[in-house]
Motif scaffolding. Structure first.
Motif, PDB file in Angstrom:
ATOM      1  N   LEU A   4       0.826  -1.204   0.000  1.00  0.00           N
ATOM      2  CA  LEU A   4       0.000   0.000   0.000  1.00  0.00           C
ATOM      3  C   LEU A   4       0.858   1.249   0.000  1.00  0.00           C
ATOM      4  O   LEU A   4       0.552   2.224  -0.682  1.00  0.00           O
ATOM      5  N   PHE A   5       1.960   1.223   0.753  1.00  0.00           N
ATOM      6  CA  PHE A   5       2.776   2.420   0.947  1.00  0.00           C
ATOM      7  C   PHE A   5       4.060   2.361   0.117  1.00  0.00           C
ATOM      8  O   PHE A   5       4.650   1.290  -0.048  1.00  0.00           O
ATOM      9  N   VAL A  81       0.144   9.485   7.893  1.00  0.00           N
ATOM     10  CA  VAL A  81      -1.080   8.981   7.273  1.00  0.00           C
ATOM     11  C   VAL A  81      -2.222   9.880   7.735  1.00  0.00           C
ATOM     12  O   VAL A  81      -2.444  10.042   8.940  1.00  0.00           O
ATOM     13  N   ALA A 154      -0.359   8.285   2.683  1.00  0.00           N
ATOM     14  CA  ALA A 154      -1.665   7.688   2.379  1.00  0.00           C
ATOM     15  C   ALA A 154      -2.755   8.514   3.047  1.00  0.00           C
ATOM     16  O   ALA A 154      -2.488   9.283   3.986  1.00  0.00           O
ATOM     17  N   PRO A 231      -2.248   6.877  -2.153  1.00  0.00           N
ATOM     18  CA  PRO A 231      -3.159   5.741  -1.996  1.00  0.00           C
ATOM     19  C   PRO A 231      -4.259   6.044  -0.977  1.00  0.00           C
ATOM     20  O   PRO A 231      -4.038   6.733   0.017  1.00  0.00           O
ATOM     21  N   TYR A 233      -7.429   4.305   1.461  1.00  0.00           N
ATOM     22  CA  TYR A 233      -7.953   3.078   2.052  1.00  0.00           C
ATOM     23  C   TYR A 233      -9.148   3.410   2.928  1.00  0.00           C
ATOM     24  O   TYR A 233      -9.377   4.571   3.297  1.00  0.00           O
TER      25      TYR A 233
END
Length: 518
Positions: A4-5, A81, A154, A231, A233
């Motif tokens: 993801l990161f 984040v 993110a 990204p 989530y």
């Protein structure tokens, strides 16, 4: 691996902590949390940006909170984040601006079957979606324009979305949608047509809500793709609690285990669906690992406990299920007035330091057969690992009730104190003769597995004789530098190498090279 990161276009394993909900608006509290994260060996802070502070008046934005968060985390060398507390936060809508809360003609709140409003905005209101989307785009655009160093890695869209107090919105508009045939993409997923109740039965209200929340959030993400490449989530409050009744025991409509396939299908512009795991029972956590690592979903743990068992479960998730980031919740709560880490968090400290020490190898070889998880569960005094040409016997220091426990080494008895926490760690093995390992509360004994005669010979089958006959070339402690190069700083031999290869947090990474010719 499905990461993801990323940092500098390379996979980045995030080891972090989340601030308490209301701490992220105070610079001094965020700085305190950053210092605590540093002490614990973490590389990331997760913190909320709230809609009520971002847009205090409709169309008027204040970026003070996000600017402070970027500035402070950057000062302490941490990644950030961003958690967008927009329409939903833990199944309620408490963080939306006051002007939106008071305008009940434009913005619709969900209602129960008897018409009672719940304190959760409906996912079926276009005006609410437009307002959330506009505010979120303003936030993302500002991050793109101002975060020059790439501190933000993110963005979480919403927080544990869903409805608390009802399985679905029973308003007239929502009920008409509920009684209509399911959308074609749902029909294709389920290979069944009809109304939501025809397709999903008892849990139809939850699936209905999940689909519309997923489309609501995905629409925001799609629009934001015009202004950011970060990204996205969505996290979730788990269903595996109490009686597991949606809307009562957890918010109805989030990406829980039951609705995960539907939610994943309905959010093509969201990179990951992520479970907040506060449960520790092995079978439950194992099932969660399996669910959230499926369907190509990058598996990330945005919230978990500050407990040693939570860290043992996370390390298992890293090795077996590709878990690509681990964050613990509420770092504010585990620091005392002098900014010392409270004893309750020593498990999280151990886990974070182990992951930090081994991060270069996790990023390089996660998903390969080179990584092995070490974790002590209740009743265990040792762990068997088959390395191929070696049998690995991990001997744990802490007594967790194994009646078959072997006696500890003489060195343990002489120098060791009772282990404060259960054993945990990571081992990297190149498949021939080289090991890297980090952890706490255990030592590794290796038994050669070249042939059955040698393995059953007393020299290697007996604990004492085998540990005195470990055919090592090198045993050294050290650390990995920023480029992933191992830098030794202490060489072991004699008593420090003759009783198995023991690891503790103070050792950093232990590097062992065995003599293949022996």
């Amino acid at each position: 691996m499905n990461y993801l990161f990323k940092k500098n276009e390379r996979p980045f394993f995030s080891i972090g902590a989340q601030t308490s909900n209301s701490s992220s608006a105070q610079a001094e509290l965020v700085a305190r949390d950053c210092r605590a994260a540093q002490k614990m060996g973490m590389n990331t802070l997760a913190a909320a940006v709230t809609w009520e502070l971002l847009e205090p008046n409709e169309g008027v934005y204040s970026f003070d909170q996000i600017d402070m968060l970027i500035r402070t985390t950057e000062e302490y060398g941490l990644c950030l984040v961003v958690l967008w507390f927009g329409t939903w936060k833990n199944g309620n809508s408490h963080y939306v601006p006051g002007w939106l809360k008071k305008d009940r003609k434009r913005f619709c709140w969900a209602v129960t079957a008897d018409g009672t409003p719940v304190r959760t905005l409906s996912p079926h209101c276009e005006a609410t979606w437009q307002a959330d989307k506009t505010a979120f785009l303003a936030l993302c655009r500002h991050i793109t324009e101002t975060d020059i160093k790439g501190t933000v890695i993110a963005i979480q869209i919403e927080n544990e979305p869903g409805l608390i107090g009802t399985m679905r919105d029973y308003s007239e508009n929502a009920t008409a949608l509920y009684n209509a045939p399911v959308p074609s993409e749902v029909e294709a997923l389920m290979k069944k047509s009809g109304t939501w109740e025809d397709v999903y039965g008892f849990y139809a209200p939850e699936y209905f809500t999940a689909y519309h929340i997923a489309r609501y959030i995905d629409g925001i993400a799609l629009a934001a793709r015009e202004v950011t490449a970060l990204p996205f989530y969505v996290n979730t409050w788990l269903q595996e609690m109490h009686n597991q009744v949606p809307g009562i025991d957890y918010p109805s409509g989030g990406p829980v285990s039951r609705t995960f396939p539907l939610f994943k299908m309905a959010t093509p512009h969201i990179e990951a669906l992520a479970p907040d795991i506060y449960l520790q029972e092995f079978q439950t956590v194992e099932a969660l690992h399996q669910t959230y690592s499926s369907m190509g979903n990058p598996y990330y743990l945005p919230e978990t406990l500050f407990s040693e068992l939570a860290m043992v479960n996370a390390i298992r998730g890293i090795v077996k299920y590709g878990l690509c980031g681990v964050h613990v919740f509420g770092i504010d709560m585990v620091i005392d007035e002098q900014e010392n880490i409270r004893p309750v968090a020593q498990g999280a400290v151990a886990g974070a330091k182990i992951l930090s020490a081994m991060r270069p190898l996790i990023e390089k070889d996660q998903g390969s057969p080179r990584l092995f998880a070490v974790g002590q569960y209740d009743g265990a005094s040792e762990q068997y690992i088959d390395f191929g040409n070696y049998i690995g016997s991990v001997r744990f220091k802490k007594d967790l009730g194994d009646w078959m426990k072997k006696p500890g080494s003489g060195l343990d008895a002489l120098l060791g104190k009772p282990a404060p926490i259960r054993g945990m760690g990571l081992i990297w093995y190149n498949g021939t003769n080289e090991f890297y390992m980090a952890g706490t509360g255990w030592r590794l004994m290796l038994f050669p597995k070249t042939n059955s005669i040698r393995t059953t010979n007393a020299t290697h089958s007996d604990d004492f004789l085998n540990q005195r006959s470990q055919a090592f070339l090198t045993v050294e402690e050290g650390v990995f530098d920023e480029d992933g190069v191992f830098c030794p700083n202490f060489r072991r031999n004699g008593d420090e190498a003759d009783y198995g290869f023991g690891v503790e947090l103070t050792n950093g990474v232990l590097h062992v090279v065995m003599d293949e010719t022996f």
